[in-house]
Design a protein around this motif. Sequence first.
Motif, PDB file in Angstrom:
ATOM      1  N   LEU A  72      -5.051  -0.781  -7.344  1.00 48.63           N
ATOM      2  CA  LEU A  72      -5.566  -0.909  -5.986  1.00 48.63           C
ATOM      3  C   LEU A  72      -4.618  -1.810  -5.241  1.00 48.63           C
ATOM      4  N   ASP A  99       0.556   4.421  -2.399  1.00 47.79           N
ATOM      5  CA  ASP A  99       0.148   5.687  -1.770  1.00 47.79           C
ATOM      6  C   ASP A  99       1.231   6.754  -1.814  1.00 47.79           C
ATOM      7  N   VAL A 153     -10.074   2.402   0.134  1.00 47.07           N
ATOM      8  CA  VAL A 153      -9.141   3.282  -0.551  1.00 47.07           C
ATOM      9  C   VAL A 153      -9.806   4.640  -0.744  1.00 47.07           C
ATOM     10  N   PHE A 207     -10.121  -3.938   2.388  1.00 44.91           N
ATOM     11  CA  PHE A 207      -9.473  -2.661   2.120  1.00 44.91           C
ATOM     12  C   PHE A 207     -10.505  -1.557   1.929  1.00 44.91           C
ATOM     13  N   TYR A 239      -3.819   7.910  -3.803  1.00 50.88           N
ATOM     14  CA  TYR A 239      -4.648   7.055  -2.950  1.00 50.88           C
ATOM     15  C   TYR A 239      -4.105   7.032  -1.530  1.00 50.88           C
ATOM     16  N   LEU A 261      -6.091  -0.775   5.390  1.00 44.29           N
ATOM     17  CA  LEU A 261      -6.180  -2.221   5.236  1.00 44.29           C
ATOM     18  C   LEU A 261      -6.563  -2.879   6.549  1.00 44.29           C
ATOM     19  N   THR A 289     -14.025   0.108  -1.796  1.00 46.43           N
ATOM     20  CA  THR A 289     -13.955  -0.809  -0.658  1.00 46.43           C
ATOM     21  C   THR A 289     -14.046  -2.215  -1.224  1.00 46.43           C
ATOM     22  N   HIS A 303      -4.602   3.959   1.271  1.00 47.52           N
ATOM     23  CA  HIS A 303      -5.177   2.659   1.619  1.00 47.52           C
ATOM     24  C   HIS A 303      -5.348   2.520   3.128  1.00 47.52           C
ATOM     25  N   ALA A 345       0.828  -1.205   0.000  1.00 44.18           N
ATOM     26  CA  ALA A 345       0.000   0.000   0.000  1.00 44.18           C
ATOM     27  C   ALA A 345       0.862   1.254   0.000  1.00 44.18           C
TER      28      ALA A 345
END
Length: 154
Positions: A154, A19, A104, A102, A79, A83, A118, A81, A15
């Motif tokens: 993603l 990100d 986002v 997840f 993004y 998690l 999601t 994330h 992630a």
Amino acid sequence: MIDLLALCAFNAAYANAIDSDALEEWPAFFTADCNYRITNVDNEKEGLPSGIVYADSRAMLEDRIAALREANIYERHRYRHLLGIPLVETASSEGAVARTPFMVARIMATGETMLFATGQYHDRFVMENERLLLAERVAVCDSTVTDTLMALPL
């Protein structure tokens, strides 16, 4: 034995690569002959293999990132994330199968932030050269409605 902590650490690094806009690092989380797909819950329940995004090799993932950087035109965004803890279905010293929820958020260049996606990652991990990698990641989105701007992974 691959354990929960190893899976959590892997997902956090995965992630973070997305990100933090280190997208060139993202394909390295996968095996050379991986499968990566983004789909929705209805298609997954029906066993439909098509997806919003589909790649069957690390080379395809690398091409996707190169296209994002060099060819595609899209509104700048990033993004974030969030998690959940992976639900480990099977685990051994050679691999693991897990599902990780997840959420986002998408942050636009204007600063507007919205919940973008999601869902749940359906993962198959393997150990390769003493390194945990994804042989398969299917991002199963809860919504059947997909924003036309699905540029980033993603």
